[in-house]
Motif scaffolding. Structure first.
Motif, PDB file in Angstrom:
ATOM      1  N   THR A   1      31.896  52.879  48.384  1.00  0.00           N
ATOM      2  CA  THR A   1      31.557  53.003  50.039  1.00  0.00           C
ATOM      3  C   THR A   1      30.325  53.598  50.379  1.00  0.00           C
ATOM      4  OG1 THR A   1      33.129  54.698  50.331  1.00  0.00           O
ATOM      5  CG2 THR A   1      34.089  52.761  50.478  1.00  0.00           C
ATOM      6  N   ALA A   2      29.546  53.276  51.278  1.00  0.00           N
ATOM      7  CA  ALA A   2      28.384  54.149  51.826  1.00  0.00           C
ATOM      8  C   ALA A   2      28.901  54.312  53.221  1.00  0.00           C
ATOM      9  CB  ALA A   2      27.446  53.216  51.727  1.00  0.00           C
ATOM     10  N   ALA A   3      28.300  55.668  53.652  1.00  0.00           N
ATOM     11  CA  ALA A   3      28.548  56.170  54.909  1.00  0.00           C
ATOM     12  C   ALA A   3      26.934  56.047  55.550  1.00  0.00           C
ATOM     13  CB  ALA A   3      28.958  57.350  55.073  1.00  0.00           C
ATOM     14  N   ALA A   4      26.917  56.648  56.882  1.00  0.00           N
ATOM     15  CA  ALA A   4      25.548  56.771  57.426  1.00  0.00           C
ATOM     16  C   ALA A   4      24.671  55.601  57.393  1.00  0.00           C
ATOM     17  CB  ALA A   4      24.975  58.110  57.338  1.00  0.00           C
ATOM     18  N   VAL A   5      25.197  54.373  57.458  1.00  0.00           N
ATOM     19  CA  VAL A   5      24.552  53.134  57.268  1.00  0.00           C
ATOM     20  C   VAL A   5      23.634  52.805  58.234  1.00  0.00           C
ATOM     21  CG1 VAL A   5      24.825  50.717  56.540  1.00  0.00           C
ATOM     22  CG2 VAL A   5      26.364  52.132  55.483  1.00  0.00           C
ATOM     23  N   SER A   6      22.404  52.407  58.134  1.00  0.00           N
ATOM     24  CA  SER A   6      21.391  51.937  58.987  1.00  0.00           C
ATOM     25  C   SER A   6      20.922  50.531  58.604  1.00  0.00           C
ATOM     26  CB  SER A   6      20.067  52.978  58.942  1.00  0.00           C
ATOM     27  OG  SER A   6      19.217  52.453  59.869  1.00  0.00           O
ATOM     28  N   TRP A   7      20.639  49.789  59.759  1.00  0.00           N
ATOM     29  CA  TRP A   7      20.006  48.423  59.538  1.00  0.00           C
ATOM     30  C   TRP A   7      18.940  48.108  60.049  1.00  0.00           C
ATOM     31  CZ3 TRP A   7      23.201  45.592  56.328  1.00  0.00           C
ATOM     32  CH2 TRP A   7      24.578  46.045  55.942  1.00  0.00           C
TER      33      TRP A   7
ATOM     34  N   ILE B   1      28.549  42.918  50.484  1.00  0.00           N
ATOM     35  CA  ILE B   1      28.716  44.041  51.413  1.00  0.00           C
ATOM     36  C   ILE B   1      29.661  43.716  52.285  1.00  0.00           C
ATOM     37  CG2 ILE B   1      27.367  45.796  52.720  1.00  0.00           C
ATOM     38  CD1 ILE B   1      24.839  44.945  51.102  1.00  0.00           C
ATOM     39  N   VAL B   2      30.531  44.577  52.679  1.00  0.00           N
ATOM     40  CA  VAL B   2      31.689  44.334  53.907  1.00  0.00           C
ATOM     41  C   VAL B   2      31.425  45.395  55.048  1.00  0.00           C
ATOM     42  CG1 VAL B   2      34.013  43.831  54.530  1.00  0.00           C
ATOM     43  CG2 VAL B   2      32.882  43.176  52.520  1.00  0.00           C
TER      44      VAL B   2
ATOM     45  N   ARG C   1      29.701  52.590  58.325  1.00  0.00           N
ATOM     46  CA  ARG C   1      30.105  52.474  56.774  1.00  0.00           C
ATOM     47  C   ARG C   1      30.194  50.987  56.503  1.00  0.00           C
ATOM     48  NH1 ARG C   1      32.775  57.444  55.581  1.00  0.00           N
ATOM     49  NH2 ARG C   1      33.729  56.591  53.562  1.00  0.00           N
ATOM     50  N   VAL C   2      30.166  50.937  55.155  1.00  0.00           N
ATOM     51  CA  VAL C   2      30.233  49.651  54.405  1.00  0.00           C
ATOM     52  C   VAL C   2      30.930  49.730  52.764  1.00  0.00           C
ATOM     53  CG1 VAL C   2      28.299  48.535  55.489  1.00  0.00           C
ATOM     54  CG2 VAL C   2      28.155  49.576  53.191  1.00  0.00           C
ATOM     55  N   SER C   3      31.619  48.890  52.452  1.00  0.00           N
ATOM     56  CA  SER C   3      32.044  48.624  51.147  1.00  0.00           C
ATOM     57  C   SER C   3      31.067  47.742  50.236  1.00  0.00           C
ATOM     58  CB  SER C   3      33.636  48.217  50.933  1.00  0.00           C
ATOM     59  OG  SER C   3      33.902  46.897  51.678  1.00  0.00           O
ATOM     60  N   VAL C   4      30.819  48.080  49.215  1.00  0.00           N
ATOM     61  CA  VAL C   4      30.066  47.403  48.317  1.00  0.00           C
ATOM     62  C   VAL C   4      30.805  47.008  46.904  1.00  0.00           C
ATOM     63  CG1 VAL C   4      27.705  47.234  46.942  1.00  0.00           C
ATOM     64  CG2 VAL C   4      27.941  48.514  49.381  1.00  0.00           C
ATOM     65  N   GLN C   5      30.836  45.722  46.660  1.00  0.00           N
ATOM     66  CA  GLN C   5      31.601  45.164  45.364  1.00  0.00           C
ATOM     67  C   GLN C   5      30.421  44.391  44.459  1.00  0.00           C
ATOM     68  OE1 GLN C   5      34.988  45.454  44.511  1.00  0.00           O
ATOM     69  NE2 GLN C   5      34.099  44.735  42.677  1.00  0.00           N
ATOM     70  N   PHE C   6      30.017  45.130  43.420  1.00  0.00           N
ATOM     71  CA  PHE C   6      29.095  44.581  42.583  1.00  0.00           C
ATOM     72  C   PHE C   6      29.688  43.290  41.895  1.00  0.00           C
ATOM     73  CE2 PHE C   6      27.187  48.853  42.570  1.00  0.00           C
ATOM     74  CZ  PHE C   6      25.903  48.554  43.007  1.00  0.00           C
TER      75      PHE C   6
ATOM     76  N   ALA D   1      31.731  57.170  48.080  1.00  0.00           N
ATOM     77  CA  ALA D   1      33.196  57.187  47.235  1.00  0.00           C
ATOM     78  C   ALA D   1      32.931  55.899  46.273  1.00  0.00           C
ATOM     79  CB  ALA D   1      34.057  56.811  48.282  1.00  0.00           C
ATOM     80  N   PRO D   2      32.257  56.374  44.981  1.00  0.00           N
ATOM     81  CA  PRO D   2      32.079  55.334  44.031  1.00  0.00           C
ATOM     82  C   PRO D   2      33.394  55.264  43.225  1.00  0.00           C
ATOM     83  CG  PRO D   2      30.714  57.138  43.332  1.00  0.00           C
ATOM     84  CD  PRO D   2      31.324  57.435  44.551  1.00  0.00           C
ATOM     85  N   ARG D   3      33.784  54.365  42.480  1.00  0.00           N
ATOM     86  CA  ARG D   3      34.879  53.965  41.770  1.00  0.00           C
ATOM     87  C   ARG D   3      34.841  52.818  40.779  1.00  0.00           C
ATOM     88  NH1 ARG D   3      37.706  52.712  46.545  1.00  0.00           N
ATOM     89  NH2 ARG D   3      38.669  50.730  46.633  1.00  0.00           N
TER      90      ARG D   3
END
Length: 281
Positions: free
Chosen positions: A206-212, A238-239, A245-250, A279-281
């Protein structure tokens, strides 16, 4: 300006290492100093455009990778939005580095053949630990402790968690016959956890402080994600959560996804935005 740099760049840099995160101070310098304070100052002076030497391209309010992909600096610029992009120019973004040097020679500039530096400007000799120590009298992150493998077996001693980053191999000593890498830091017990190369792989974060860069939060999307400056962008889903915040699934696991670093999103040459890995996992 010096107080701003101290508050927005240096203090967060030190604090990140003290909390077992790997910071990227150039991102915050661009956001707060160059395209925050400096751009506001240019506008106050009546200037219509701020031009910098970044290797990037700003076209019609959008941000694109530089022509010279080896020098591309868009990883550090993902915080730019239409508000800034309509007032900035990147003159060298359409040139190769060799062309920039040749033009500098033609102009008689003494920097034409100046050696390149990729070090953090305020950290002498890339000595992060020494810099952090110079800023603090004491800190738990500088205290030596155990190095353990995934089973909990102690295999060595570390110099303080602030001396390491996820995926690091150098500086661990001879822990085993096979190469070992930092896979996790546990501040609660002052433990550095190491493992084999396969244990550095990560499929989700997950990533925070996301900017577009568009200024708008998109729907779920497919994009290429870069987790380090020199990392080859990798396909991912990317969700966004509707906020910052977003969640990222490679599609395929990536090596050494590190909390505190920036994740930057691309579609082709265009930069979509980015955020801070938390929050990588």
């Amino acid at each position: 300006m010096s107080d701003l740099f101290e508050d927005k760049v240096i203090r967060p840099f030190v604090d990140s290492y003290l909390h077992s995160r790997t910071p990227n101070p150039c991102v915050e310098c661009n956001r707060s100093v160059k395209f925050g304070y400096l751009l506001a100052l240019a506008e106050a002076w009546g200037a219509e455009t701020l031009a910098t030497g970044h290797y990037a391209r700003a076209v019609s309010g959008k941000l694109f990778r530089a022509k010279d992909l080896k020098k591309d600096q868009t990883y550090f610029l993902y915080n730019l939005t239409p508000k800034e992009l309509k007032h900035v120019q990147f003159p060298v973004g359409e040139l190769l580095k060799s062309q920039v040097r040749e033009r500098a020679r033609q102009l008689g500039l003494k920097t034409a053949d100046k050696p390149e530096s990729q070090e953090i400007c305020f950290v002498p000799r890339k000595d992060y630990r020494g810099f952090i120590e110079s800023r603090l009298e004491s800190a738990a992150a500088l205290i030596p402790g155990p190095i353990r493998d995934h089973s909990g077996r102690e295999v060595g001693r570390h110099r303080g968690l602030a001396s390491y980053t996820i995926g690091q191999r150098k500086g661990l000593g001879s822990l085993a016959a096979q190469p070992r890498y930092v896979i996790r830091m546990e501040p609660q017990t002052n433990t550095l956890v190491v493992g084999g190369p396969e244990e550095t792989l990560c499929s989700f974060f997950t990533a925070a402080a996301v900017s577009w860069t568009s200024g708008r939060i998109p729907q779920e999307l497919a994009a290429e994600v870069r987790i380090r400056h020199r990392h080859a962008p990798a396909l991912a889903r990317i969700v966004p959560d509707g906020g910052q915040r977003v969640s990222v699934q490679f599609e395929a696991p990536q090596r050494a996804v590190s909390a505190g670093q920036s994740a930057v999103f691309y579609q082709g040459e265009e930069v979509l935005g980015g955020g801070i890995i938390c929050a990588p996992r």
